[in-house]
Enzyme design. Structure first.
Site, PDB file in Angstrom:
ATOM      1  N   HIS A  10      41.975  29.585  38.096  1.00  0.00           N
ATOM      2  CA  HIS A  10      42.015  28.408  37.207  1.00  0.00           C
ATOM      3  C   HIS A  10      42.944  27.306  37.714  1.00  0.00           C
ATOM      4  CE1 HIS A  10      39.509  29.822  33.894  1.00  0.00           C
ATOM      5  NE2 HIS A  10      39.966  31.025  34.204  1.00  0.00           N
ATOM      6  N   SER A  41      37.840  35.926  35.075  1.00  0.00           N
ATOM      7  CA  SER A  41      38.086  37.135  34.277  1.00  0.00           C
ATOM      8  C   SER A  41      37.883  36.885  32.790  1.00  0.00           C
ATOM      9  CB  SER A  41      39.495  37.665  34.539  1.00  0.00           C
ATOM     10  OG  SER A  41      39.557  38.231  35.835  1.00  0.00           O
ATOM     11  N   CYS A  42      38.120  35.631  32.364  1.00  0.00           N
ATOM     12  CA  CYS A  42      37.906  35.282  30.947  1.00  0.00           C
ATOM     13  C   CYS A  42      36.465  35.584  30.542  1.00  0.00           C
ATOM     14  CB  CYS A  42      38.172  33.795  30.699  1.00  0.00           C
ATOM     15  SG  CYS A  42      39.685  33.183  31.422  1.00  0.00           S
ATOM     16  N   TYR A 188      50.500  39.571  19.697  1.00  0.00           N
ATOM     17  CA  TYR A 188      49.826  38.289  19.466  1.00  0.00           C
ATOM     18  C   TYR A 188      49.704  37.897  17.998  1.00  0.00           C
ATOM     19  CZ  TYR A 188      48.560  39.122  24.269  1.00  0.00           C
ATOM     20  OH  TYR A 188      48.621  39.379  25.613  1.00  0.00           O
ATOM     21  N   ARG A 303      45.526  25.276  33.821  1.00  0.00           N
ATOM     22  CA  ARG A 303      44.758  24.026  34.000  1.00  0.00           C
ATOM     23  C   ARG A 303      45.554  22.798  33.573  1.00  0.00           C
ATOM     24  NH1 ARG A 303      39.613  24.440  35.663  1.00  0.00           N
ATOM     25  NH2 ARG A 303      38.883  26.583  35.845  1.00  0.00           N
TER      26      ARG A 303
HETATM   27  P1  FAD Z   1      44.970  34.073  38.844  1.00  0.00           P
HETATM   28  O1  FAD Z   1      43.762  33.997  37.979  1.00  0.00           O
HETATM   29  O2  FAD Z   1      45.841  35.257  38.709  1.00  0.00           O
HETATM   30  O3  FAD Z   1      44.451  33.972  40.344  1.00  0.00           O
HETATM   31  C1  FAD Z   1      45.297  33.876  41.433  1.00  0.00           C
HETATM   32  C2  FAD Z   1      44.454  33.825  42.681  1.00  0.00           C
HETATM   33  O4  FAD Z   1      45.318  33.617  43.793  1.00  0.00           O
HETATM   34  C3  FAD Z   1      43.715  35.128  42.952  1.00  0.00           C
HETATM   35  O5  FAD Z   1      42.365  34.824  43.223  1.00  0.00           O
HETATM   36  C4  FAD Z   1      44.436  35.728  44.155  1.00  0.00           C
HETATM   37  O6  FAD Z   1      43.573  36.476  44.999  1.00  0.00           O
HETATM   38  C5  FAD Z   1      44.953  34.491  44.854  1.00  0.00           C
HETATM   39  N1  FAD Z   1      46.161  34.726  45.654  1.00  0.00           N
HETATM   40  C6  FAD Z   1      47.294  35.348  45.264  1.00  0.00           C
HETATM   41  N2  FAD Z   1      48.207  35.355  46.236  1.00  0.00           N
HETATM   42  C7  FAD Z   1      47.637  34.700  47.283  1.00  0.00           C
HETATM   43  C8  FAD Z   1      48.085  34.381  48.597  1.00  0.00           C
HETATM   44  N3  FAD Z   1      49.300  34.712  49.014  1.00  0.00           N
HETATM   45  N4  FAD Z   1      47.237  33.713  49.420  1.00  0.00           N
HETATM   46  C9  FAD Z   1      45.991  33.339  49.003  1.00  0.00           C
HETATM   47  N5  FAD Z   1      45.534  33.638  47.774  1.00  0.00           N
HETATM   48  C10 FAD Z   1      46.342  34.298  46.926  1.00  0.00           C
HETATM   49  N6  FAD Z   1      42.803  33.061  29.593  1.00  0.00           N
HETATM   50  C11 FAD Z   1      42.330  32.176  28.674  1.00  0.00           C
HETATM   51  O7  FAD Z   1      42.872  31.067  28.536  1.00  0.00           O
HETATM   52  N7  FAD Z   1      41.253  32.501  27.902  1.00  0.00           N
HETATM   53  C12 FAD Z   1      40.606  33.692  28.004  1.00  0.00           C
HETATM   54  O8  FAD Z   1      39.621  33.937  27.303  1.00  0.00           O
HETATM   55  C13 FAD Z   1      41.094  34.638  28.937  1.00  0.00           C
HETATM   56  N8  FAD Z   1      40.503  35.850  29.069  1.00  0.00           N
HETATM   57  C14 FAD Z   1      40.943  36.726  30.042  1.00  0.00           C
HETATM   58  C15 FAD Z   1      40.288  37.947  30.179  1.00  0.00           C
HETATM   59  C16 FAD Z   1      40.692  38.849  31.145  1.00  0.00           C
HETATM   60  C17 FAD Z   1      39.983  40.172  31.289  1.00  0.00           C
HETATM   61  C18 FAD Z   1      41.784  38.516  32.005  1.00  0.00           C
HETATM   62  C19 FAD Z   1      42.224  39.465  33.085  1.00  0.00           C
HETATM   63  C20 FAD Z   1      42.455  37.311  31.858  1.00  0.00           C
HETATM   64  C21 FAD Z   1      42.036  36.400  30.868  1.00  0.00           C
HETATM   65  N9  FAD Z   1      42.682  35.160  30.685  1.00  0.00           N
HETATM   66  C22 FAD Z   1      42.219  34.264  29.738  1.00  0.00           C
HETATM   67  C23 FAD Z   1      43.858  34.776  31.493  1.00  0.00           C
HETATM   68  C24 FAD Z   1      43.433  33.930  32.678  1.00  0.00           C
HETATM   69  O9  FAD Z   1      42.469  34.611  33.430  1.00  0.00           O
HETATM   70  C25 FAD Z   1      44.652  33.602  33.533  1.00  0.00           C
HETATM   71  O10 FAD Z   1      45.621  32.974  32.751  1.00  0.00           O
HETATM   72  C26 FAD Z   1      44.278  32.696  34.692  1.00  0.00           C
HETATM   73  O11 FAD Z   1      43.321  33.312  35.508  1.00  0.00           O
HETATM   74  C27 FAD Z   1      45.494  32.316  35.537  1.00  0.00           C
HETATM   75  O12 FAD Z   1      45.079  31.554  36.621  1.00  0.00           O
HETATM   76  P2  FAD Z   1      45.986  31.423  37.925  1.00  0.00           P
HETATM   77  O13 FAD Z   1      45.383  30.304  38.721  1.00  0.00           O
HETATM   78  O14 FAD Z   1      47.404  31.310  37.541  1.00  0.00           O
HETATM   79  O15 FAD Z   1      45.898  32.788  38.713  1.00  0.00           O
END
Ligand code: FAD
Length: 452
Positions: A10, A41-42, A188, A303
């Site tokens: 995201h 994953s959401c 929550y 976001r």
């Molecule tokens: P992440 O989604 O954790 O992704 C990080 C990415 O960085 C990964 O793809 C990883 O491979 C990559 N990465 C890590 N380290 C490195 C590196 N060193 N080099 C290159 N790439 C790297 N949130 C909501 O708001 N609404 C919802 O309905 C919701 N439902 C969810 C349901 C589930 C089952 C889960 C697991 C989560 C849910 N969430 C929801 C939470 C949401 O998915 C996370 O808050 C969001 O994905 C966070 O985004 P992010 O960009 O911080 O990192």
């Protein structure tokens, strides 16, 4: 000008959308350690429950969407180091194993988190899963479709655990839901609402075992049972949804981290390194309600942070700090739907915030409409500062979808409104939808001690 983005979820997705929208002639590169780009994953529960049938559709974006616009999207590329003095990142190509350095002028980190294995014996047994990302999604789906898998045990009754439990039950499995907390969704929602949901989960056939200490996963090769201080549960498949760890080991000694490994950022979402910014689950967020930083692991947060960072990316000194967020989320639990925003009693306590609270129960429509499917029960919880009456949190719950009221509450909290403001807010009335006063008006009036 070279902008490098780490992580294709995201935070990374929003960063690139914003960069392309706001600026011309940037050289943008996104590195993603995983193979599949931007699994959402959401959306996993919808996939597990067959609302979306192709796993490859459950994503934020396809690389082509950005590569067509000149962005370099490199999957299977893990960033292993930041060389701040040279303004380069060292990147490992997972396929060839080769390391290479790439220049950046601006670097945006959104490396997120990885779910934890419990610190108990047996997590390495076959048929013990975690629930995040593409690979686990396909594993879980195959187990839900496997008729030899009869008993599924879910560890953790937070949002993700509840989604796992519901999808497993709908797939016809015997489901046990375990948590160390004394009630499901205890981090929550307050107890008035979790009491309703706990009973509903049981009515739907889920074995809800709360306040349990999980001792081990047992089996020979593959898991067969989960042992706890509240009994042993036969398990052909176990899904762990109990906590996460920031993906920041590679930043140790380079970027300042908190003692739990979250990336430290200032009010401009800058790290301690020049031109290096961080957003998303790997960071802490300023909570407007708590007036403190805390982990708020939501896509919405990542976001909004990415939007802020890119807006101010090329200002010498950002013109405004990031205002912070409230943290709003919603979930269906079988026939119920809830939304929540800001603090609850548990998170208020954890952050040392004193709150007054009010629980309001009513029916959706005027009382002349018979209570039942056309006029279901609605519940609202409001938390506020006992002195100033500033709104700090709350939630809504019903079998009818009133989750949009959660966004009303979110807006009120974000704008630091008082209970009195919500009590008087000019919302519509139409008996097909609501009561003579709208639900949030009534809930706020109730919080002020008015009973009419
Ligand atoms: P992440 O989604 O954790 O992704 C990080 C990415 O960085 C990964 O793809 C990883 O491979 C990559 N990465 C890590 N380290 C490195 C590196 N060193 N080099 C290159 N790439 C790297 N949130 C909501 O708001 N609404 C919802 O309905 C919701 N439902 C969810 C349901 C589930 C089952 C889960 C697991 C989560 C849910 N969430 C929801 C939470 C949401 O998915 C996370 O808050 C969001 O994905 C966070 O985004 P992010 O960009 O911080 O990192």
């Amino acid at each position: 000008t070279k902008v490098v983005v780490v992580g294709a979820s995201h935070g990374g997705h929003q960063a690139i959308l914003e960069l392309l929208h706001r600026y011309d002639n940037l050289d943008i590169t996104m590195f993603e350690a995983g193979d599949f780009v931007s699994f959402m994953s959401c959306g996993m529960e919808l996939y597990l429950e067959n609302s979306v049938t192709d796993v490859n559709d459950v994503r934020n974006f396809e690389p082509k969407q950005f590569t067509d616009q000149g962005v370099h999207v490199l999957n299977n590329h893990e960033v292993t180091k930041i060389n701040a003095d040279k303004k380069t990142v060292t990147v490992k190509d997972a396929k060839s194993g080769e390391l290479a350095d790439y220049d950046y002028d601006k670097l945006i980190l959104s490396s997120g988190v990885t779910p934890n294995n419990l610190p108990i014996p047996g997590t390495d047994l076959e048929n013990v899963a975690l629930m995040r990302g593409y690979d686990w999604a396909t594993t879980i789906k195959s187990k839900l479709e496997d008729s030899s898998v009869k008993n599924i045990t879910i560890i953790g009754a937070g949002y993700i655990g509840i989604e796992a439990a519901e999808a497993s039950r709908k797939a016809g499995k015997n489901v046990t839901l375990l948590d160390m907390l004394d009630r499901p969704l205890g981090a929550y929602l307050d107890s008035e609402m979790t009491d309703i949901l706990n009973k509903h989960l049981e009515d739907k056939g889920i074995n809800v075992v709360m306040g349990a200490t999980i001792k081990s996963f047992d089996g020979d090769g593959a898991v067969k049972a989960v042992t706890t201080d509240k009994g042993t549960f036969d398990s052909d498949f176990v899904i762990q949804a109990a906590g996460v760890k920031p993906n920041t080991d590679w930043l140790k000694g380079i970027v300042n981290l908190t003692d739990r490994g979250f990336i430290e950022t200032n009010e401009y979402l800058q790290t301690n390194l020049p031109d290096v910014y961080a957003v998303g689950d790997a960071t802490l967020t300023y909570s407007i309600a708590a007036q403190a930083k805390m982990p708020i692991a939501l896509a919405t947060v990542a976001r909004r942070q990415a939007r802020y960072v890119t807006q101010h990316l090329f200002e010498k000194q950002p013109s405004v700090p990031f205002k912070g967020l409230v943290g709003s989320s919603a979930l269906s639990v079988f026939d119920y739907h809830f939304a929540t925003s800001g603090l609850n009693e548990a998170s208020a306590k954890r952050n040392g915030v004193t709150v007054a609270s009010s629980f309001y129960e009513d029916t959706l429509r005027p009382s002349y409409v018979p209570e039942g499917e056309d006029n279901p029960k609605v519940y609202v919880k409001i938390l506020f500062d006992p002195q100033t009456h500033r709104l700090l949190g709350g939630g809504v719950l019903s079998t009818y979808d009133i989750t949009a009221e959660g966004n009303v509450l979110a807006l009120a909290i974000q704008n630091e409104m008082k209970v009195e403001d919500l009590a008087e807010a000019d919302f519509f009335f139409q008996p097909g939808f609501d009561r003579q006063w709208s639900l949030m008006n009534l809930a706020a009036q109730h919080a002020l001690g008015e009973s009419k």
